[in-house]
Motif scaffolding. Structure first.
Motif, PDB file in Angstrom:
ATOM      1  N   SER A  59      50.046  31.623  39.887  1.00  0.00           N
ATOM      2  CA  SER A  59      49.270  31.345  41.095  1.00  0.00           C
ATOM      3  C   SER A  59      49.296  29.860  41.434  1.00  0.00           C
ATOM      4  O   SER A  59      49.329  29.491  42.608  1.00  0.00           O
ATOM      5  CB  SER A  59      47.838  31.864  40.969  1.00  0.00           C
TER       6      SER A  59
ATOM      7  N   LYS B 207      53.127  31.596  43.483  1.00  0.00           N
ATOM      8  CA  LYS B 207      53.764  32.905  43.287  1.00  0.00           C
ATOM      9  C   LYS B 207      52.654  33.925  43.042  1.00  0.00           C
ATOM     10  O   LYS B 207      52.468  34.425  41.934  1.00  0.00           O
ATOM     11  CB  LYS B 207      54.730  32.869  42.100  1.00  0.00           C
ATOM     12  N   TYR B 208      51.903  34.212  44.092  1.00  0.00           N
ATOM     13  CA  TYR B 208      50.691  35.010  43.955  1.00  0.00           C
ATOM     14  C   TYR B 208      50.955  36.450  43.539  1.00  0.00           C
ATOM     15  O   TYR B 208      50.188  37.015  42.770  1.00  0.00           O
ATOM     16  CB  TYR B 208      49.885  34.964  45.260  1.00  0.00           C
ATOM     17  N   GLN B 209      52.038  37.049  44.030  1.00  0.00           N
ATOM     18  CA  GLN B 209      52.342  38.434  43.647  1.00  0.00           C
ATOM     19  C   GLN B 209      52.607  38.532  42.148  1.00  0.00           C
ATOM     20  O   GLN B 209      52.145  39.468  41.489  1.00  0.00           O
ATOM     21  CB  GLN B 209      53.545  38.961  44.438  1.00  0.00           C
TER      22      GLN B 209
ATOM     23  N   ARG C 175      44.781  34.473  48.841  1.00  0.00           N
ATOM     24  CA  ARG C 175      45.947  33.725  49.300  1.00  0.00           C
ATOM     25  C   ARG C 175      47.076  34.612  49.823  1.00  0.00           C
ATOM     26  O   ARG C 175      48.021  34.114  50.410  1.00  0.00           O
ATOM     27  CB  ARG C 175      46.442  32.794  48.209  1.00  0.00           C
ATOM     28  N   THR C 176      46.956  35.915  49.609  1.00  0.00           N
ATOM     29  CA  THR C 176      47.929  36.851  50.177  1.00  0.00           C
ATOM     30  C   THR C 176      47.284  37.667  51.300  1.00  0.00           C
ATOM     31  O   THR C 176      47.766  38.758  51.628  1.00  0.00           O
ATOM     32  CB  THR C 176      48.506  37.781  49.083  1.00  0.00           C
ATOM     33  N   ASP C 177      46.207  37.133  51.867  1.00  0.00           N
ATOM     34  CA  ASP C 177      45.507  37.762  52.997  1.00  0.00           C
ATOM     35  C   ASP C 177      45.031  39.172  52.694  1.00  0.00           C
ATOM     36  O   ASP C 177      45.096  40.066  53.541  1.00  0.00           O
ATOM     37  CB  ASP C 177      46.385  37.751  54.253  1.00  0.00           C
ATOM     38  N   ARG C 178      44.554  39.375  51.476  1.00  0.00           N
ATOM     39  CA  ARG C 178      44.007  40.673  51.079  1.00  0.00           C
ATOM     40  C   ARG C 178      42.550  40.475  50.639  1.00  0.00           C
ATOM     41  O   ARG C 178      42.191  40.713  49.495  1.00  0.00           O
ATOM     42  CB  ARG C 178      44.871  41.254  49.964  1.00  0.00           C
TER      43      ARG C 178
ATOM     44  N   CYS D  13      44.024  35.019  44.040  1.00  0.00           N
ATOM     45  CA  CYS D  13      45.388  35.387  44.448  1.00  0.00           C
ATOM     46  C   CYS D  13      45.372  36.331  45.642  1.00  0.00           C
ATOM     47  O   CYS D  13      46.168  36.175  46.574  1.00  0.00           O
ATOM     48  CB  CYS D  13      46.144  36.034  43.288  1.00  0.00           C
TER      49      CYS D  13
END
Length: 189
Positions: A72, A76-78, A107-110, A104
């Motif tokens: 993170s 590389k959030y995924q 940062r991935t708009d979830r 995380c």
């Protein structure tokens, strides 16, 4: 010393070294805003240390947690989410796992998944001020001012020092003028 004992101590040393690197990144970034390239180099170094470790037992959860944090920090959030999910599976009581995965997800708009992760953390540790504060931030961002204000007031009751962060916390901008938010800040702690 037996080979197994030597491997055990090497794994432990690598985990502790990686943990130290990640803590240095986190605390110094908050205080002085680390140079992004230095931060990336340090996070990559932590991943190298973890690559050399193959812990067993209860340390596997820590290994996945540290890898998730390092990924993170590299943006590389995924990859971070994948490792943090495994950390949660191995140690569902470690609250830092939920904070890290929620970060995380944000940062991935979830954001809804961030909220779900922190709801799980609240169920396990209802008096954790950082969890409550972060939940207030995420609820603010999804347009839930009453719930955000409630979580914020709980966080401030648990840890009054958090009040100093509220002023500069951009996550509260969507609800900053809402009466519930203003009321949460008026709570005397």
């Amino acid at each position: 010393m037996s080979v197994n004992k030597l491997r055990y101590y090497q794994n432990y040393r690598n985990l502790r070294h990686a943990q130290g690197i990640l803590e240095l990144i986190s605390c110094n970034d908050d205080l002085w805003g680390l140079d992004p390239e230095l931060k990336r180099r340090m996070a990559r170094r932590a991943l190298e240390m973890l690559r050399g470790a193959r812990p067993r037992g209860h340390r596997r959860a820590a290994w996945f947690y540290l890898r998730g944090r390092a990924w993170s920090m590299l943006g590389k959030y995924q990859r971070g989410i994948r490792d943090l999910r495994m950390a949660i599976k191995l140690d569902p009581h470690h609250i830092a796992n939920y904070l890290a995965i929620a970060w995380c997800f944000k940062r991935t708009d979830r954001l809804q998944q961030s909220i779900v992760a922190l709801n799980r953390a609240i169920a396990k540790a209802p008096h954790h001020p950082t969890v409550r504060y972060n939940q207030a931030c995420y609820l603010s961002l999804v347009g839930q001012p009453q719930l955000a204000a409630m979580e914020l007031s709980i966080a401030l009751e648990l840890k009054p020092q958090l009040r100093a962060k509220v002023v500069s916390e951009s996550d509260f901008d969507p609800i900053r003028n809402h009466p519930a938010f203003e009321s949460a800040l008026q709570v005397i702690v």
